[in-house]
Design a protein around this motif. Structure first.
Motif, PDB file in Angstrom:
ATOM      1  N   THR A 147      -9.168  57.923 -10.131  1.00  0.00           N
ATOM      2  CA  THR A 147      -8.910  56.576 -10.658  1.00  0.00           C
ATOM      3  C   THR A 147      -8.542  55.578  -9.557  1.00  0.00           C
ATOM      4  OG1 THR A 147      -6.741  57.424 -11.195  1.00  0.00           O
ATOM      5  CG2 THR A 147      -8.226  57.070 -13.027  1.00  0.00           C
ATOM      6  N   PHE A 148      -8.227  56.102  -8.358  1.00  0.00           N
ATOM      7  CA  PHE A 148      -7.887  55.197  -7.265  1.00  0.00           C
ATOM      8  C   PHE A 148      -9.084  54.358  -6.826  1.00  0.00           C
ATOM      9  CE2 PHE A 148      -8.880  59.386  -5.546  1.00  0.00           C
ATOM     10  CZ  PHE A 148      -9.879  59.097  -4.633  1.00  0.00           C
ATOM     11  N   VAL A 149     -10.263  54.637  -7.402  1.00  0.00           N
ATOM     12  CA  VAL A 149     -11.462  53.870  -7.054  1.00  0.00           C
ATOM     13  C   VAL A 149     -11.223  52.365  -7.249  1.00  0.00           C
ATOM     14  CG1 VAL A 149     -12.489  54.040  -9.358  1.00  0.00           C
ATOM     15  CG2 VAL A 149     -13.966  53.747  -7.380  1.00  0.00           C
ATOM     16  N   VAL A 150     -10.367  52.006  -8.215  1.00  0.00           N
ATOM     17  CA  VAL A 150     -10.152  50.575  -8.485  1.00  0.00           C
ATOM     18  C   VAL A 150      -9.426  49.879  -7.341  1.00  0.00           C
ATOM     19  CG1 VAL A 150     -10.202  50.759 -10.993  1.00  0.00           C
ATOM     20  CG2 VAL A 150      -8.051  51.048  -9.786  1.00  0.00           C
ATOM     21  N   ASP A 151      -8.727  50.659  -6.485  1.00  0.00           N
ATOM     22  CA  ASP A 151      -8.055  50.038  -5.335  1.00  0.00           C
ATOM     23  C   ASP A 151      -9.049  49.311  -4.436  1.00  0.00           C
ATOM     24  OD1 ASP A 151      -5.843  51.204  -6.308  1.00  0.00           O
ATOM     25  OD2 ASP A 151      -5.586  52.693  -4.720  1.00  0.00           O
ATOM     26  N   ALA A 152     -10.266  49.865  -4.341  1.00  0.00           N
ATOM     27  CA  ALA A 152     -11.247  49.292  -3.423  1.00  0.00           C
ATOM     28  C   ALA A 152     -12.012  48.136  -4.054  1.00  0.00           C
ATOM     29  CB  ALA A 152     -12.218  50.365  -2.956  1.00  0.00           C
ATOM     30  N   ILE A 153     -12.023  48.063  -5.392  1.00  0.00           N
ATOM     31  CA  ILE A 153     -12.759  46.983  -6.060  1.00  0.00           C
ATOM     32  C   ILE A 153     -11.836  46.318  -7.067  1.00  0.00           C
ATOM     33  CG2 ILE A 153     -15.180  47.617  -5.760  1.00  0.00           C
ATOM     34  CD1 ILE A 153     -14.969  49.393  -8.201  1.00  0.00           C
ATOM     35  N   ALA A 154     -10.705  45.856  -6.562  1.00  0.00           N
ATOM     36  CA  ALA A 154      -9.669  45.294  -7.426  1.00  0.00           C
ATOM     37  C   ALA A 154     -10.199  44.135  -8.261  1.00  0.00           C
ATOM     38  CB  ALA A 154      -8.478  44.851  -6.575  1.00  0.00           C
ATOM     39  N   ASP A 155     -11.176  43.381  -7.737  1.00  0.00           N
ATOM     40  CA  ASP A 155     -11.702  42.229  -8.467  1.00  0.00           C
ATOM     41  C   ASP A 155     -12.324  42.634  -9.798  1.00  0.00           C
ATOM     42  OD1 ASP A 155     -10.916  40.780  -6.374  1.00  0.00           O
ATOM     43  OD2 ASP A 155     -12.918  40.430  -5.525  1.00  0.00           O
ATOM     44  N   GLN A 156     -12.934  43.814  -9.826  1.00  0.00           N
ATOM     45  CA  GLN A 156     -13.621  44.243 -11.046  1.00  0.00           C
ATOM     46  C   GLN A 156     -12.795  45.222 -11.866  1.00  0.00           C
ATOM     47  OE1 GLN A 156     -15.826  44.826  -8.127  1.00  0.00           O
ATOM     48  NE2 GLN A 156     -17.217  43.101  -8.385  1.00  0.00           N
ATOM     49  N   ALA A 157     -11.515  45.360 -11.536  1.00  0.00           N
ATOM     50  CA  ALA A 157     -10.697  46.412 -12.155  1.00  0.00           C
ATOM     51  C   ALA A 157     -10.807  46.400 -13.685  1.00  0.00           C
ATOM     52  CB  ALA A 157      -9.245  46.262 -11.734  1.00  0.00           C
ATOM     53  N   ASP A 158     -10.865  45.203 -14.287  1.00  0.00           N
ATOM     54  CA  ASP A 158     -10.899  45.137 -15.753  1.00  0.00           C
ATOM     55  C   ASP A 158     -12.248  45.552 -16.320  1.00  0.00           C
ATOM     56  OD1 ASP A 158      -8.332  44.269 -15.747  1.00  0.00           O
ATOM     57  OD2 ASP A 158      -8.889  42.141 -15.667  1.00  0.00           O
ATOM     58  N   ASP A 159     -13.240  45.591 -15.450  1.00  0.00           N
ATOM     59  CA  ASP A 159     -14.596  45.875 -15.904  1.00  0.00           C
ATOM     60  C   ASP A 159     -14.943  47.362 -15.725  1.00  0.00           C
ATOM     61  OD1 ASP A 159     -17.051  45.229 -16.947  1.00  0.00           O
ATOM     62  OD2 ASP A 159     -17.931  44.717 -14.996  1.00  0.00           O
ATOM     63  N   ILE A 160     -13.964  48.161 -15.259  1.00  0.00           N
ATOM     64  CA  ILE A 160     -14.246  49.560 -14.930  1.00  0.00           C
ATOM     65  C   ILE A 160     -13.873  50.468 -16.106  1.00  0.00           C
ATOM     66  CG2 ILE A 160     -13.730  51.456 -13.347  1.00  0.00           C
ATOM     67  CD1 ILE A 160     -15.158  49.199 -11.976  1.00  0.00           C
ATOM     68  N   ASP A 161     -14.769  51.383 -16.391  1.00  0.00           N
ATOM     69  CA  ASP A 161     -14.486  52.412 -17.391  1.00  0.00           C
ATOM     70  C   ASP A 161     -15.004  53.731 -16.825  1.00  0.00           C
ATOM     71  OD1 ASP A 161     -13.687  53.683 -19.639  1.00  0.00           O
ATOM     72  OD2 ASP A 161     -14.914  52.530 -21.037  1.00  0.00           O
ATOM     73  N   PHE A 162     -14.756  54.830 -17.524  1.00  0.00           N
ATOM     74  CA  PHE A 162     -15.246  56.106 -16.996  1.00  0.00           C
ATOM     75  C   PHE A 162     -15.564  57.078 -18.118  1.00  0.00           C
ATOM     76  CE2 PHE A 162     -10.730  56.863 -17.528  1.00  0.00           C
ATOM     77  CZ  PHE A 162     -10.660  58.175 -17.970  1.00  0.00           C
ATOM     78  N   PHE A 163     -16.340  58.100 -17.784  1.00  0.00           N
ATOM     79  CA  PHE A 163     -16.546  59.227 -18.697  1.00  0.00           C
ATOM     80  C   PHE A 163     -16.489  60.499 -17.864  1.00  0.00           C
ATOM     81  CE2 PHE A 163     -20.647  57.485 -17.382  1.00  0.00           C
ATOM     82  CZ  PHE A 163     -21.315  58.595 -16.905  1.00  0.00           C
ATOM     83  N   THR A 164     -16.180  61.605 -18.510  1.00  0.00           N
ATOM     84  CA  THR A 164     -16.122  62.852 -17.751  1.00  0.00           C
ATOM     85  C   THR A 164     -17.534  63.365 -17.520  1.00  0.00           C
ATOM     86  OG1 THR A 164     -15.829  64.029 -19.813  1.00  0.00           O
ATOM     87  CG2 THR A 164     -13.852  63.574 -18.531  1.00  0.00           C
ATOM     88  N   PHE A 165     -17.670  64.182 -16.497  1.00  0.00           N
ATOM     89  CA  PHE A 165     -18.972  64.711 -16.130  1.00  0.00           C
ATOM     90  C   PHE A 165     -19.538  65.512 -17.302  1.00  0.00           C
ATOM     91  CE2 PHE A 165     -22.132  67.010 -13.739  1.00  0.00           C
ATOM     92  CZ  PHE A 165     -22.471  66.136 -12.721  1.00  0.00           C
ATOM     93  N   PRO A 166     -20.810  65.241 -17.697  1.00  0.00           N
ATOM     94  CA  PRO A 166     -21.338  65.896 -18.898  1.00  0.00           C
ATOM     95  C   PRO A 166     -21.530  67.402 -18.700  1.00  0.00           C
ATOM     96  CG  PRO A 166     -23.063  64.666 -17.786  1.00  0.00           C
ATOM     97  CD  PRO A 166     -21.798  64.330 -17.097  1.00  0.00           C
ATOM     98  N   GLU A 167     -21.709  68.058 -19.828  1.00  0.00           N
ATOM     99  CA  GLU A 167     -21.879  69.506 -19.800  1.00  0.00           C
ATOM    100  C   GLU A 167     -23.217  69.876 -19.165  1.00  0.00           C
ATOM    101  OE1 GLU A 167     -21.322  71.278 -23.694  1.00  0.00           O
ATOM    102  OE2 GLU A 167     -23.469  71.653 -23.833  1.00  0.00           O
ATOM    103  N   LEU A 168     -23.241  70.956 -18.381  1.00  0.00           N
ATOM    104  CA  LEU A 168     -24.474  71.409 -17.765  1.00  0.00           C
ATOM    105  C   LEU A 168     -24.943  72.723 -18.391  1.00  0.00           C
ATOM    106  CD1 LEU A 168     -23.773  70.714 -13.967  1.00  0.00           C
ATOM    107  CD2 LEU A 168     -25.179  69.368 -15.514  1.00  0.00           C
ATOM    108  N   ASP A 169     -23.982  73.492 -18.899  1.00  0.00           N
ATOM    109  CA  ASP A 169     -24.293  74.786 -19.498  1.00  0.00           C
ATOM    110  C   ASP A 169     -23.489  74.860 -20.794  1.00  0.00           C
ATOM    111  OD1 ASP A 169     -24.373  77.404 -20.296  1.00  0.00           O
ATOM    112  OD2 ASP A 169     -24.168  78.236 -18.278  1.00  0.00           O
ATOM    113  N   SER A 170     -24.221  74.978 -21.929  1.00  0.00           N
ATOM    114  CA  SER A 170     -23.511  74.901 -23.218  1.00  0.00           C
ATOM    115  C   SER A 170     -22.539  76.063 -23.388  1.00  0.00           C
ATOM    116  CB  SER A 170     -24.524  74.865 -24.366  1.00  0.00           C
ATOM    117  OG  SER A 170     -25.358  76.002 -24.265  1.00  0.00           O
ATOM    118  N   ALA A 171     -22.781  77.184 -22.687  1.00  0.00           N
ATOM    119  CA  ALA A 171     -21.860  78.312 -22.801  1.00  0.00           C
ATOM    120  C   ALA A 171     -20.534  78.013 -22.097  1.00  0.00           C
ATOM    121  CB  ALA A 171     -22.491  79.566 -22.198  1.00  0.00           C
TER     122      ALA A 171
END
Lengths: 312, 455
Positions: B306-330
């Protein structure tokens, strides 16, 4: 040093001299063509050395946002706020004071002790003279990293009263840094000073002896004034080296408010994020005292170091 | 002069012999010696100043151990004035001082210096309580006897089992008190996703299609920079957890699995197929530059903390995230990197009792609230009871996502031996990024070095 001097002399064209200059033998050490070549090479080397410094200097006056958005090859975003921020955020006032408290005693102690050793080595011939000089030089060749663990453990075991050190040991105290710097710089200083003292005419000491001057007096009132140029040169060098010393400070000091200014430069870096322009500004501030000392004492420095080099 | 020199040499020879023994034993031995020497030091200084009364006035050992009038030293890994992280710790220290009527002496050292000199710090004259990380690197110090067992302070109200697990060393005792954490995930700009009609991918197929669509629109799907060596560890972690599962990942990190196994090779092979969707030439780019490219819309997503916003503070309100999707259903997608920060009590600290009492309080909701009230930007508190009112959207979501995760890893350089992470994995991953086709060579070299480090 003298090599560079002669190069400079050789490349200066004779100015309006009516009399024909003594003709240089073609193919000599520095013919005109070779001299020009040397000048070009030296200029290139100087540029290669200066470029990173000038680059840092330029970017220290630019806003991080601007350079990040437009790249460092752009032009613009000028500001002096980096310097103000570096000074306050790095708490440089405190750390400059720490550096002063470490550097001045260490340099004075180094020069004092090594001048005494050098005096004995240069003026008296004992059997162990050469061996002793060898020991001092050998210690100078040891990389400090190799001694890290022994010195660290030794200092941890040396108790200091609490009014001298909060930690109760040598660790975390200025005493440790002063001692370590003195120990590591003494080898070089002894070497330079003893060589310099050997060039002093022996007759002075004979007449001093005849006049009844004690050994102490020969050292303090006769030798010390005579080696003043060498001491000044060494003082310049030592101030630079001890002030710039980074390694021991990070190892032996674990309390943030006791770090010297070189280590405190790290205060400008964040856990993840580093504003490189701010760090550049901080580096310039940290480098300034050394530059001032160096330029102020430059004359002493050159003459002091070359005086001992030609034995005539 | 000569005899001093000889004395130095002798002492050095003696000391260096002791250093060659294993760390734990010599540490214990020298720690006992330290205590003796402190007593001797007090004796000596008594002679020097001619009275112990003067010493009592300036000595650090005077006064009660805990409660009113006690002193506790608190070492923190943020330099004075370095921003919200320092402000939070300072506020926490002040709040504890007030509440327990203890004098808290703050020792602020910048993050990188603190981390790099942690070994000399703990073996030298450490503070009573200090900031540290959960995971293998805490366990290493526990095994070496450098940090104190705080299991008598657990359980701590509001810290659930997964945090207790993270605070536990292999000997089954707790040596750590967590205070906050942050997740690693794929970050993106909401406005850019909206404009292009993209949505966070639910499955691997969605993910691949999203990336292809991005490429079609001239946007690099994933920003990537690995100049400093550590950011790419996050990519390895998440791929390994998605392909081989959390348990395998943790035993691999602990040196119990082979690095030249088919599982690890599979991770690198998947990574190779994903590389065309990453920014090219990552070794010449810092994470800040990679984040900037996402901020400018040149890249679509960025896998980072989440520290990524430190480098792009101007866009901080525009940032969202999702977790890495599943690669193996098992295997599923219920594990992620979420490094936990917290506190340990140093064994060589002078006031153990006060240190432990403070450590317990540091894990409380009150500590987290005091920290968040004292700084511009809050952290995500580990304690369930802490107030979330100051959180921004990103942090509320982080707390949700991490709360929903079944397993939490600490990030490679905290989950494994620090020497292995820094001297083996950083150059190895960089070698892979330079030449992605030589997977066999890279994994064989990692395994060879891992064998010599983990034994």
């Amino acid at each position: 040093m003298s090599g560079i001097d002669s190069v400079l002399v050789a490349t200066v064209p004779p100015l309006g001299d009516k009399q024909a200059p003594p003709k240089r033998k073609e193919g000599g050490v520095l013919s005109k063509r070779r001299g020009a070549l040397v000048t070009v090479i030296i200029a290139l080397l100087a540029l290669a050395w200066l470029f990173p410094l000038l680059w840092a200097l330029i970017n220290s006056f630019r806003e991080y946002e601007y350079t990040q958005a437009n790249g460092y090859l752009s032009f613009g975003g000028w500001t002096t706020s980096n310097y103000e921020q570096a000074w306050t955020q790095g708490n440089f006032g405190l750390h400059m004071k720490n550096s002063l408290l470490i550097t001045v005693p260490a340099v004075v102690l180094t020069l004092w002790l090594s001048s005494m050793v050098a005096f004995v080595l240069a003026r008296f011939s004992y059997r162990f003279n050469l061996a002793l000089l060898g020991v001092f030089l050998a210690a100078n060749l040891l990389p400090p990293q190799a001694l890290l663990i022994p010195v660290f453990r030794m200092f941890r075991e040396i108790p200091l009263p609490y009014f001298m050190s909060d930690s109760g040991s040598m660790l975390n105290s200025f005493w440790a840094l002063i001692l370590v710097n003195t120990a590591f710089q003494m080898g070089f200083c002894t070497f330079v000073l003893s060589n310099y003292m050997k060039t002093l005419p022996y007759e002075i000491y004979e007449s001093a002896e005849l006049d009844g001057a004690s050994v102490w007096r020969q050292y303090w009132q006769l030798t010390m004034p005579l080696v003043r140029p060498a001491l000044a040169a060494l003082a310049t060098l030592q101030v630079t080296w001890v002030y710039n010393e980074f390694f021991w400070a990070t190892v032996l000091i674990q309390q943030g408010d006791k770090l010297p200014v070189t280590s405190a430069l790290n205060n400008l870096r964040g856990q993840f994020f580093t504003d490189t322009n701010l760090v550049a500004a901080g580096s310039i501030i940290v480098a300034l005292p050394v530059l001032v000392v160096f330029f102020a004492l430059q004359k002493q420095f050159v003459s002091g170091l070359t005086l001992g080099s030609t034995k005539g | 002069m000569l005899c001093i020199l000889v004395g130095f040499c002798l002492q050095e020879a003696f000391v260096s012999r002791t250093t060659s023994t294993a760390i734990p034993r010599s540490t214990v031995a020298t720690m006992a010696a330290t205590r003796r020497n402190v007593l001797r030091g007090i004796g000596l200084s008594g002679l020097a100043v001619g009275g112990a009364s003067l010493l009592a006035a300036c000595g650090g050992d005077s006064g009660p151990a805990t409660g009113s009038g006690a002193t506790v030293k608190f070492g923190i890994n943020e330099a004075e004035g370095s921003g919200p992280a320092y402000d939070r710790l300072k506020a926490i220290a002040a709040a504890y001082g007030k509440e327990s009527d203890t004098e808290v002496k703050l020792n602020a050292v910048d993050h990188n210096t603190f981390q790099e000199s942690i070994n000399t710090y703990l073996q030298g004259t450490p503070d009573d309580v200090f900031t540290w990380f959960a995971g293998f690197r805490m366990a290493q110090f526990a095994e070496a006897g450098l940090i104190s067992d705080v299991s008598d302070q657990w359980p701590i109200d509001g810290l659930n089992d997964s945090f207790k697990q993270a605070a536990t060393a292999p000997d089954g005792k707790q040596y750590f008190v967590p205070v906050s954490y942050y997740p690693w995930a794929l970050f993106y700009r909401k406005s850019i996703f909206e404009k292009n009609g993209w949505a966070p991918p639910e499955s691997n197929n969605d993910f691949m299609e999203l990336m292809k669509d991005m490429q079609g629109k001239g946007i690099t799907p994933i920003a990537f920079g690995d100049k400093d060596g550590w950011p790419a560890m996050g990519t390895f972690d998440i791929l390994n957890m998605r392909l081989n599962g959390f348990d395998y990942h943790m035993s691999l990190m602990a040196g119990e699995e082979k690095w030249d196994s088919d599982e690890v090779k599979g991770v690198f092979e998947t990574w190779r197929t994903l590389l065309p969707y990453h920014q090219a030439d990552p070794l010449g780019r810092t994470w800040q530059e990679a984040a900037t490219s996402m901020g400018k819309g040149e890249s679509g997503m960025y896998l980072l903390g989440t520290f990524v916003v430190d480098a792009i503070a101007d866009q901080a309100d525009d940032i969202d995230f999702f977790t890495f999707p599943e690669l193996d259903s098992a295997i599923g997608a219920d594990a992620l990197d979420a490094p936990i920060d917290g506190f340990c009590v140093a064994s060589a600290g002078k006031n153990q009792e006060a240190g432990k009492a403070m450590a317990k309080w540091l894990g409380s909701a009150a500590a987290a609230d005091a920290g968040n009230a004292g700084a511009d930007a809050p952290f995500i508190a580990a304690n369930e009871g802490a107030s979330t009112s100051s959180y921004n959207d990103l942090q509320k979501k982080s707390a949700e996502v991490v709360g929903a995760a079944a397993n939490i890893a600490q990030f490679m350089d905290r989950d494994t031996n620090a020497d292995f992470a820094n001297t083996v994995m950083i150059p190895s991953i960089q070698a892979f990024l330079k030449d992605p086709d030589d997977i066999d060579g890279v994994t064989a070299s990692i395994q060879e070095q891992a064998a010599s480090i983990f034994g």
